[in-house]
Design a protein around this motif. Structure first.
Motif, PDB file in Angstrom:
ATOM      1  N   MET B 551       0.820  -1.210   0.000  1.00 61.24           N
ATOM      2  CA  MET B 551       0.000   0.000   0.000  1.00 61.24           C
ATOM      3  C   MET B 551       0.851   1.256   0.000  1.00 61.24           C
ATOM      4  O   MET B 551       0.638   2.182   0.783  1.00 61.24           O
ATOM      5  CB  MET B 551      -0.973  -0.021   1.184  1.00 61.24           C
ATOM      6  CG  MET B 551      -1.927  -1.192   1.083  1.00 61.24           C
ATOM      7  SD  MET B 551      -2.886  -1.388   2.586  1.00 61.24           S
ATOM      8  CE  MET B 551      -1.595  -1.871   3.728  1.00 61.24           C
ATOM      9  N   ALA B 552       1.852   1.222  -0.878  1.00 62.95           N
ATOM     10  CA  ALA B 552       2.723   2.388  -1.041  1.00 62.95           C
ATOM     11  C   ALA B 552       3.412   2.201  -2.381  1.00 62.95           C
ATOM     12  O   ALA B 552       3.476   1.089  -2.893  1.00 62.95           O
ATOM     13  CB  ALA B 552       3.741   2.452   0.091  1.00 62.95           C
ATOM     14  N   ASN B 553       3.935   3.269  -2.948  1.00 57.26           N
ATOM     15  CA  ASN B 553       4.570   3.143  -4.269  1.00 57.26           C
ATOM     16  C   ASN B 553       6.060   2.893  -4.129  1.00 57.26           C
ATOM     17  O   ASN B 553       6.790   3.736  -3.608  1.00 57.26           O
ATOM     18  CB  ASN B 553       4.349   4.416  -5.084  1.00 57.26           C
ATOM     19  CG  ASN B 553       2.928   4.570  -5.524  1.00 57.26           C
ATOM     20  OD1 ASN B 553       2.029   4.491  -4.709  1.00 57.26           O
ATOM     21  ND2 ASN B 553       2.726   4.760  -6.808  1.00 57.26           N
ATOM     22  N   MET B 554       6.538   1.752  -4.657  1.00 61.35           N
ATOM     23  CA  MET B 554       7.953   1.438  -4.552  1.00 61.35           C
ATOM     24  C   MET B 554       8.762   2.334  -5.473  1.00 61.35           C
ATOM     25  O   MET B 554       8.375   2.582  -6.618  1.00 61.35           O
ATOM     26  CB  MET B 554       8.208  -0.032  -4.913  1.00 61.35           C
ATOM     27  CG  MET B 554       9.674  -0.380  -4.718  1.00 61.35           C
ATOM     28  SD  MET B 554      10.075  -2.037  -5.243  1.00 61.35           S
ATOM     29  CE  MET B 554       9.635  -2.968  -3.793  1.00 61.35           C
ATOM     30  N   GLN B 555       9.883   2.827  -4.951  1.00 61.77           N
ATOM     31  CA  GLN B 555      10.767   3.671  -5.748  1.00 61.77           C
ATOM     32  C   GLN B 555      11.989   2.864  -6.183  1.00 61.77           C
ATOM     33  O   GLN B 555      12.115   1.688  -5.855  1.00 61.77           O
ATOM     34  CB  GLN B 555      11.195   4.891  -4.925  1.00 61.77           C
ATOM     35  CG  GLN B 555      10.018   5.695  -4.391  1.00 61.77           C
ATOM     36  CD  GLN B 555       9.103   6.200  -5.490  1.00 61.77           C
ATOM     37  OE1 GLN B 555       9.559   6.847  -6.441  1.00 61.77           O
ATOM     38  NE2 GLN B 555       7.827   5.887  -5.396  1.00 61.77           N
ATOM     39  N   LYS B 556      12.895   3.502  -6.904  1.00 57.19           N
ATOM     40  CA  LYS B 556      13.971   2.772  -7.572  1.00 57.19           C
ATOM     41  C   LYS B 556      14.917   2.050  -6.627  1.00 57.19           C
ATOM     42  O   LYS B 556      15.604   1.126  -7.024  1.00 57.19           O
ATOM     43  CB  LYS B 556      14.766   3.709  -8.479  1.00 57.19           C
ATOM     44  CG  LYS B 556      15.483   4.811  -7.719  1.00 57.19           C
ATOM     45  CD  LYS B 556      15.933   5.929  -8.633  1.00 57.19           C
ATOM     46  CE  LYS B 556      17.252   5.641  -9.278  1.00 57.19           C
ATOM     47  NZ  LYS B 556      17.826   6.820  -9.926  1.00 57.19           N
ATOM     48  N   ASP B 557      14.961   2.485  -5.353  1.00 60.22           N
ATOM     49  CA  ASP B 557      15.912   1.858  -4.436  1.00 60.22           C
ATOM     50  C   ASP B 557      15.218   0.932  -3.441  1.00 60.22           C
ATOM     51  O   ASP B 557      15.824   0.468  -2.488  1.00 60.22           O
ATOM     52  CB  ASP B 557      16.693   2.918  -3.660  1.00 60.22           C
ATOM     53  CG  ASP B 557      15.784   3.805  -2.809  1.00 60.22           C
ATOM     54  OD1 ASP B 557      16.296   4.575  -1.986  1.00 60.22           O
ATOM     55  OD2 ASP B 557      14.545   3.721  -2.979  1.00 60.22           O
ATOM     56  N   GLY B 558      13.934   0.653  -3.674  1.00 57.95           N
ATOM     57  CA  GLY B 558      13.225  -0.236  -2.767  1.00 57.95           C
ATOM     58  C   GLY B 558      12.545   0.485  -1.613  1.00 57.95           C
ATOM     59  O   GLY B 558      11.865  -0.150  -0.817  1.00 57.95           O
ATOM     60  N   THR B 559      12.732   1.801  -1.492  1.00 60.41           N
ATOM     61  CA  THR B 559      11.954   2.549  -0.495  1.00 60.41           C
ATOM     62  C   THR B 559      10.596   2.878  -1.102  1.00 60.41           C
ATOM     63  O   THR B 559      10.345   2.603  -2.270  1.00 60.41           O
ATOM     64  CB  THR B 559      12.645   3.864  -0.065  1.00 60.41           C
ATOM     65  OG1 THR B 559      12.783   4.700  -1.235  1.00 60.41           O
ATOM     66  CG2 THR B 559      14.010   3.596   0.534  1.00 60.41           C
ATOM     67  N   TYR B 560       9.745   3.501  -0.295  1.00 53.99           N
ATOM     68  CA  TYR B 560       8.374   3.742  -0.746  1.00 53.99           C
ATOM     69  C   TYR B 560       7.963   5.200  -0.639  1.00 53.99           C
ATOM     70  O   TYR B 560       8.518   5.971   0.138  1.00 53.99           O
ATOM     71  CB  TYR B 560       7.390   2.916   0.093  1.00 53.99           C
ATOM     72  CG  TYR B 560       7.458   1.443  -0.190  1.00 53.99           C
ATOM     73  CD1 TYR B 560       8.275   0.612   0.565  1.00 53.99           C
ATOM     74  CD2 TYR B 560       6.705   0.884  -1.224  1.00 53.99           C
ATOM     75  CE1 TYR B 560       8.346  -0.749   0.291  1.00 53.99           C
ATOM     76  CE2 TYR B 560       6.760  -0.474  -1.490  1.00 53.99           C
ATOM     77  CZ  TYR B 560       7.581  -1.286  -0.736  1.00 53.99           C
ATOM     78  OH  TYR B 560       7.636  -2.623  -1.002  1.00 53.99           O
ATOM     79  N   SER B 561       6.960   5.542  -1.444  1.00 57.90           N
ATOM     80  CA  SER B 561       6.362   6.877  -1.368  1.00 57.90           C
ATOM     81  C   SER B 561       5.009   6.728  -0.675  1.00 57.90           C
ATOM     82  O   SER B 561       4.279   5.779  -0.914  1.00 57.90           O
ATOM     83  CB  SER B 561       6.210   7.441  -2.784  1.00 57.90           C
ATOM     84  OG  SER B 561       4.888   7.788  -3.071  1.00 57.90           O
ATOM     85  N   VAL B 562       4.711   7.651   0.211  1.00 60.61           N
ATOM     86  CA  VAL B 562       3.487   7.604   1.015  1.00 60.61           C
ATOM     87  C   VAL B 562       2.632   8.808   0.648  1.00 60.61           C
ATOM     88  O   VAL B 562       3.104   9.947   0.727  1.00 60.61           O
ATOM     89  CB  VAL B 562       3.836   7.659   2.521  1.00 60.61           C
ATOM     90  CG1 VAL B 562       2.573   7.813   3.352  1.00 60.61           C
ATOM     91  CG2 VAL B 562       4.602   6.407   2.925  1.00 60.61           C
ATOM     92  N   ILE B 563       1.412   8.565   0.235  1.00 61.55           N
ATOM     93  CA  ILE B 563       0.540   9.689  -0.127  1.00 61.55           C
ATOM     94  C   ILE B 563      -0.806   9.532   0.566  1.00 61.55           C
ATOM     95  O   ILE B 563      -1.640   8.732   0.148  1.00 61.55           O
ATOM     96  CB  ILE B 563       0.326   9.770  -1.646  1.00 61.55           C
ATOM     97  CG1 ILE B 563       1.660   9.826  -2.380  1.00 61.55           C
ATOM     98  CG2 ILE B 563      -0.517  10.999  -1.990  1.00 61.55           C
ATOM     99  CD1 ILE B 563       1.537  10.041  -3.873  1.00 61.55           C
TER     100      ILE B 563
END
Lengths: 116, 841
Positions: B551-563
């Motif tokens: 339930m978050a968007n994965m970014q290029k380094d495996g971390t996530y974006s929270v909206i």
């Protein structure tokens, strides 16, 4: 370490049926996939996606392509064989794999002796 | 050799089409267009839509920039005043002179205003240009009723325009029937009934003798029979006359009733001058439809670029929707051909009239008239145009059929059969496009432009393409993937009808193998839209793409974006502060998104629960930025604050977002609500766009930004909120049920047989009778909504997934941040190497 080079990685209860979890084997990140009811039920491959460098393969979706059991990398969706570690889309790209077995509620691994 | 100068007088639809054809043919001449109107070419056929809320700018067929980019010199608002055929020169009203080697007259026609005393008073208008519309709209403001003089095609279009302006509308016609050029007496009578039922006053056999202004300021029409009709505004649409003044003065041959005479090369009496469109007279006829004008333009283009093409007259068949009534006219509608026989079908209760005209030997269909229902137009036209022998019992062509299947198979058509007359596409051309690689209907449409004009040939085109595919042994395969021999739509129905709740149940019963990253998320989405269970419930784990799983968007380094969700982009200062604090506390990078909310990036998997706990405690909910789901409803400030707003767009946007949040769909859904026509929320670029009017809300559908931007289509106007919501409920559920995997609403509409008209029939008219069902399903989804992050935080089992490693509390040391512009960002590989070296030093 048990005989034959096997060591405990984690507990069976840590695994998620139909999906993968990440674990540390010394300094290496590994991805552990659990398919209860199948033989073998557990597969362990490198967790690091070679194309992005991120440690994310455990979070990919499992499936089979033409009968070959694979996981799709969450970043760019390349598929990696759970059995051989080969990348389906890029010939020559190969992940490290580990032998694994379940015993008494433990997940045991050792470096694979299978040919790549 | 110097470049040849080519001057085109007139930049209407035909003039512009000529430019397009010349450029497509690689014409080397210098092209100059001179248009009388102050704007470049626009779609005059759809003028009446401007009063239904369509922007005049959207009717534009060309822009100054585009012409410039193609090396075309363009002049607008300065009409040609004279043509000198000797000196090969034109002079404009402002006195500019341009030389030409070849000249094309595409000056079109002007509306005919009968010489009725009083027809030149204020309050009397013609209906041809965007400027005419502006004048009519200005007058309509103070008007309650309007009269159109002229009951032909253009007159009924003008009546539609007046009706869209909210006037009580009347049509006055000299002849005893409407659309006498296209229909027969019975067809005209049926049309009159149907139009009158729409509230339009129809006055036939009325000759207007004079127009007088009464003491109250109203305009009164006095008819020859002594009757009168009072109104506030009059539009003359009693016919067209070719604009041949320039040709006449230049000494070119003109027809006895006007029109520049041309031969089958569209050449005038001067071999260096051509004419095309409504100003041209061919074989004693002026062709008043755009398709023949386009054919003439193509002939002229061929003549100018060394091609070979001839104009041999044109099919004047036409199918259109007038004032809500479908009307079709093909060939010899009155049976004027000697010995012709007619077959008629009339159903007054249903408002349908059909007639076919057959040759004396019954081996050829000569014409047809359709009023109220035009489903068979394509088929009947094919019979007429290609001399296909009709069935032994011609009545079968017009009587209602039980199975609804077309009465002629696509492969019965001869190769040269014209399938699309707007763009002149034959069956041969379609097969050619498929030989060259077009593999589906959308490809063929794109390559040949068939079915992209009026769209009337859509069903026939689909039939031709599918037949051709089958003949080529191409199985039209809509299978989702190797595991399911079904399309997404079929799987949806299997889940719905079978009450299946898990992926395993579905694949066991209807698939094979273990599944894959294509079918698992698709099925998960279907299950969610049907049952709306939590994405992390045990049976659904492992189905979702990582974004949906965590339930978050994965970014290029495996971390996530929270909206978190910020409905309509409205947020209190307190909540802004919470977001700032959460970002600071967890070392996150912040950025405002295009959808008017705040993005927090750099969150590690194991940090997500803590971050969300703080957000949920502060009253935030998940924003579903990770899902193929409803995202946001963008809004402008609206009538609450803005000088120009006519409705409260923020309140509407908040209502819509809170209603539809959480709905899972084949692809992401974005909405917007604008509080006035200035459209600051960019609703026209959304799947669902809502724009305020002073009477309510206009609804637009199937737009999107991104890689293939598309403007939304106007769907319905002046809706109140309840009706708007009902239509959106139905529209969304219909899309969810029938779209393909990852198909955005725009593409879905492109593939929907019958297009926007059909969509309106399903959603507004409830043609399929599923409206209540769709609304009930939406109500179920809405009723079972819960914030999935909140639910996850309350469930220790689900929380277990948010660990970096199952056997260690160590963090993933692969994730390294470095500062940039006062915020953290992922380190590049070379930066990581340097940092590592520095550590070990």
């Amino acid at each position: 370490m048990t005989s034959g080079g096997w060591r405990e990685l984690c507990r069976e209860g840590d695994l998620v049926p139909g999906s993968g979890v990440a674990a540390l084997a010394d300094d290496r990140q590994v991805a552990v996939f659990y398919l209860p009811g199948e033989a073998p039920a557990v597969h362990v491959i490198d967790n690091r996606d070679p194309f992005s460098g991120a440690g994310v393969l455990a979070r990919g979706i499992l499936g089979d392509l033409g009968g070959e059991l694979v996981v799709a990398s969450p970043i760019y969706k390349q598929h990696f064989s759970l059995v051989t570690g080969r990348c389906v889309e890029e010939h020559g790209v190969q992940l490290d794999i580990w032998d694994t077995r379940l015993e008494g509620g433990s997940v045991l691994i050792r470096p694979s002796s299978r040919p790549a | 050799m110097a470049q040849r100068e080519l001057v085109i007088v007139g930049n209407g639809m035909v003039g512009h089409h000529l430019v397009e054809q010349l450029l497509a043919a690689g014409c080397r001449d210098h092209i100059r267009v001179i248009g009388a109107e102050p704007r470049p070419a626009y779609d005059r056929v759809h003028l009446s839509e401007v009063f239904a809320g369509r922007n005049p700018e959207d009717l534009a067929l060309a822009t100054r920039d585009e012409y410039e980019r193609c090396g075309v010199s363009a002049h607008f608002g300065d009409p040609v005043a004279s043509v000198d055929a000797e000196r090969h020169e034109v002079v404009t009203e402002r006195g500019r002179r341009f030389a030409w080697d070849k000249l094309v007259l595409a000056t079109g026609s002007h509306p005919f205003v009968p010489p009725v005393p009083g027809a030149d008073q204020p309050g009397c208008f013609v209906y041809r240009t965007i400027d005419d519309l502006g004048a009519i709209r200005a007058a309509a403001g103070a008007a309650e009723s309007g009269v159109v003089i002229g009951g032909g095609l253009l007159g009924l279009e003008a009546a539609n325009a007046l009706r869209n302006l909210g006037l009580a509308t009347h049509v006055v016609e000299f002849a005893p029937l409407l659309m006498g050029a296209q229909l027969d007496a019975d067809g005209g009578a049926m049309l009159e009934r149907l139009i009158a039922a729409e509230g339009i006053g129809v006055h036939l056999s009325r000759e207007t003798k004079r127009i007088i202004r009464d003491p109250g300021g109203r305009l009164v029409l006095h008819f020859a029979d002594g009757e009168t009709l009072a109104t506030d505004l009059i539009v003359f649409s009693a016919g067209i006359r070719p604009q041949d003044r320039l040709a006449r003065a230049a000494g070119l041959r003109i027809g006895p009733r006007g029109g520049v005479m041309v031969d089958y090369h569209c050449r005038t009496s001067d071999s260096d001058v051509f004419a095309a469109g409504e100003c041209a007279l061919f074989g004693g006829r002026i062709y008043g439809l755009v398709a023949p004008g386009y054919r003439m333009a193509e002939v002229v283009a061929a003549q100018l670029t060394g091609g070979a093409a001839q104009f041999k007259g044109a099919d004047m068949s036409t199918k259109l929707k007038l004032l809500g009534v479908d009307v079709g006219s093909i060939g010899d509608t009155r049976g004027d051909t000697g010995g012709a026989l007619a077959y008629r079908f009339a159903d007054e209760a249903a408002g349908v009239y059909k007639k076919v005209v057959v040759s004396a030997d019954r081996k050829r269909l000569l014409g047809a008239v359709l009023v109220g229902e035009c489903g068979d137009y394509d088929m009947l036209r094919q019979y007429v145009l290609n001399a296909v022998e009709p069935p032994g019992e011609p009545l079968s062509l017009i009587l209602p059929r039980n199975d609804g299947a077309p009465a002629m198979a696509a492969h019965a058509l001869p190769d040269g059969a014209t399938i699309c007359s707007c763009h002149n596409v034959t069956r041969t051309a379609i097969l050619g496009a498929m030989d060259a690689g077009a593999a589906c209907l959308a490809d063929v449409k794109r390559e040949t432009r068939a079915a992209t004009g009026c769209g009337g040939c859509g069903a026939l085109l689909a039939s031709v393409v599918e037949t051709a595919l089958a003949e080529r042994g191409v199985a039209v395969n809509h299978h989702l993937c190797e595991h399911f021999p079904h399309s997404r739509q079929e799987l949806y129905h299997l889940v719905l009808v079978g009450g299946l709740r898990t992926f395993n149940a579905l694949i066991e019963r209807h698939g094979r193998g273990r599944g894959c990253d294509i079918c698992k998320p698709a099925v998960a989405s279907i299950l969610a839209s049907v049952h709306n269970e939590h994405v992390l419930d045990a049976e659904h784990v492992g189905l979702q793409d990582t974004n949906d799983t965590f339930m978050a968007n994965m970014q290029k380094d495996g971390t996530y974006s929270v909206i978190p969700r910020v409905p309509a982009g409205e947020i209190t200062p307190e909540k802004l502060i919470v977001l700032g604090n959460v970002a600071r506390r967890h070392g996150l990078y912040t950025k405002i998104t295009g959808a008017q909310r705040v993005d927090l990036l750099g969150a590690r998997l194991e940090q997500l629960p803590a971050i969300w706990r703080e957000l949920v405690d502060a009253g935030f909910e998940t924003g579903h930025a990770y899902g193929k789901a409803v995202r946001t409803v963008k809004s402008c400030v609206g009538s609450t604050w803005c000088r120009y707003g006519v409705q409260d767009s923020v309140a509407m946007a908040i209502d819509l977002e809170n209603r539809y949040k959480g709905l899972r769909s084949p692809h992401k859904l974005k909405f917007a609500v604008s509080g006035c026509a200035r459209e600051c929320a960019e609703a026209r670029g959304k799947d669902v766009g809502v724009i305020a009017t002073d009477k309510g809300w206009n609804l637009y559908v199937c737009g999107n930004g991104g890689m293939r931007p598309r403007h939304a289509d106007l769907f319905a106007t002046d809706l109140d909120e309840a009706t708007l919501v009902r239509y959106v409920d139905r529209f969304l559920m219909f899309y969810v049920r029938t779209a393909d995997r990852l198909q955005r609403t725009s593409v879905w509409l492109e593939h929907l047989e019958g297009g926007l008209d059909y969509l309106r029939e399903v959603v507004i008219d409830d043609k399929l009778g599923i409206g209540a069902e769709l609304e009930a399903q939406m109500a179920r989804v809405i009723g079972t909504y819960r914030c999935e992050w909140k639910a996850t935080l309350d469930d220790p089992e689900k929380l277990k997934r948010f660990r970096a490693f199952v056997n260690s509390e160590t963090a993933d040391d692969n994730i390294v941040m470095v500062p940039e512009r006062g915020q953290p960002r992922p380190a590049r590989p070379d930066e990581k190497v340097r940092l590592l070296a520095a550590e070990n030093a």
